[in-house]
Write a protein that holds these residues in place. Structure first.
Motif, PDB file in Angstrom:
ATOM      1  N   GLN A 124      -3.689  -2.730  -2.308  1.00 46.78           N
ATOM      2  CA  GLN A 124      -3.760  -4.186  -2.249  1.00 46.78           C
ATOM      3  C   GLN A 124      -3.926  -4.633  -0.808  1.00 46.78           C
ATOM      4  N   PHE A 125      -4.810  -5.603  -0.611  1.00 46.96           N
ATOM      5  CA  PHE A 125      -5.029  -6.210   0.698  1.00 46.96           C
ATOM      6  C   PHE A 125      -4.838  -7.703   0.583  1.00 46.96           C
ATOM      7  N   CYS A 169     -11.314   8.091  -4.767  1.00 44.55           N
ATOM      8  CA  CYS A 169     -11.350   8.820  -3.492  1.00 44.55           C
ATOM      9  C   CYS A 169     -10.615   8.010  -2.425  1.00 44.55           C
ATOM     10  N   ILE A 170      -9.551   8.549  -1.893  1.00 44.32           N
ATOM     11  CA  ILE A 170      -8.745   7.835  -0.897  1.00 44.32           C
ATOM     12  C   ILE A 170      -9.520   7.614   0.403  1.00 44.32           C
ATOM     13  N   ASP A 171     -10.435   8.528   0.746  1.00 41.59           N
ATOM     14  CA  ASP A 171     -11.244   8.365   1.962  1.00 41.59           C
ATOM     15  C   ASP A 171     -12.131   7.125   1.869  1.00 41.59           C
ATOM     16  N   THR A 172     -12.646   6.867   0.672  1.00 46.42           N
ATOM     17  CA  THR A 172     -13.479   5.681   0.473  1.00 46.42           C
ATOM     18  C   THR A 172     -12.656   4.418   0.660  1.00 46.42           C
ATOM     19  N   ILE A 173     -11.432   4.425   0.148  1.00 48.14           N
ATOM     20  CA  ILE A 173     -10.549   3.264   0.319  1.00 48.14           C
ATOM     21  C   ILE A 173     -10.257   3.034   1.799  1.00 48.14           C
ATOM     22  N   LYS A 177     -11.242  -0.237   3.799  1.00 47.90           N
ATOM     23  CA  LYS A 177     -10.176  -0.973   4.485  1.00 47.90           C
ATOM     24  C   LYS A 177     -10.587  -1.301   5.926  1.00 47.90           C
ATOM     25  N   ALA A 178     -11.142  -0.309   6.621  1.00 48.44           N
ATOM     26  CA  ALA A 178     -11.569  -0.517   8.005  1.00 48.44           C
ATOM     27  C   ALA A 178     -12.726  -1.513   8.081  1.00 48.44           C
ATOM     28  N   PHE A 184     -13.025  -9.425   8.109  1.00 49.35           N
ATOM     29  CA  PHE A 184     -12.160 -10.483   7.615  1.00 49.35           C
ATOM     30  C   PHE A 184     -10.740 -10.467   8.163  1.00 49.35           C
ATOM     31  N   ARG A 185     -10.353  -9.456   8.925  1.00 50.70           N
ATOM     32  CA  ARG A 185      -8.983  -9.332   9.415  1.00 50.70           C
ATOM     33  C   ARG A 185      -7.987  -9.359   8.259  1.00 50.70           C
ATOM     34  N   ILE A 186      -7.960  -8.251   7.545  1.00 49.91           N
ATOM     35  CA  ILE A 186      -7.085  -8.142   6.382  1.00 49.91           C
ATOM     36  C   ILE A 186      -5.712  -7.620   6.761  1.00 49.91           C
TER      37      ILE A 186
END
Length: 199
Positions: A124-125, A169-173, A177-178, A184-186
């Motif tokens: 969640q972001f 895939c956690i790498d994709t997340i 995220k980056a 958007f500065r999440i």
């Protein structure tokens, strides 16, 4: 009712929010999130100062305050949003259509079910301000975005400024995220535990 549930209910009912800016400015935690909101809006060039057309009046604004809670009822953080008083506008005269990204509850429940069955990662972001663009939109819910690549399937669900991301895939997340943070500065809320009243 369980003890944990009782504690959570007591916490959210006892926590007060400011009624207006005059009240909020007396508390450092609210001053901080107000400053973050203003900075995010300015960085995104959300507005341009112009002269009003003849016979037009400026729309007012107000601050909306929210307290976010952890699943145990403790305070996770504070949020302040600067919103225009659009309700004074007249349809057809001041605007022709409105849009706010609010995912359907059935879409949210379906995504949570599929994620659980597939064993996907679910994060969640929180977007520092509510302006989001891009991704392939679902025809059934315009706030559901998907992306399929050779080694992963990514799903993003948007509810105003809260985002749920599911991916196998956690790498994709982490890459997503980056990318989102650059634009958007999440705020990364990490693994999804509590969303719109659901634990």
């Amino acid at each position: 009712m369980s003890i944990a549930h009782n504690s959570f209910v007591i916490s959210i009912t006892c926590q007060s929010k400011p009624k207006n800016y005059q009240e909020a400015k007396n508390y450092p935690e609210w001053c901080t999130v107000i400053r973050v909101e203003i900075e995010a809006l300015e960085l995104d060039d959300t507005w341009v100062l112009v002269d009003l057309p003849p016979y037009k009046e400026a729309i007012g604004y107000k601050w909306v305050y929210k307290v976010n809670f952890n699943v145990d009822g403790s305070v996770e953080g504070f949020k302040a949003r600067l919103v225009a008083k659009g309700y004074i506008q007249q349809e057809g005269l001041d605007y022709h259509e409105t849009f706010s990204p609010v995912a359907k509850s059935v879409t949210m429940r379906t995504l949570l079910a599929v994620t659980t069955i597939k064993g996907w990662n679910l994060y969640q972001f929180d977007v520092n301000n509510a302006f989001l663009h891009g991704y392939t939109q679902s025809k059934a819910d315009y706030n559901l975005f998907t992306k399929k690549s050779n080694n992963s399937f990514t799903t993003i669900l948007v509810y105003v400024d809260d985002i749920i991301v599911a991916d196998d895939c956690i790498d994709t997340i982490n890459h997503l995220k980056a990318s989102l943070h650059d634009k958007f500065r999440i705020k990364d809320l990490e693994k999804l535990k509590y969303f719109l009243g659901l634990r």
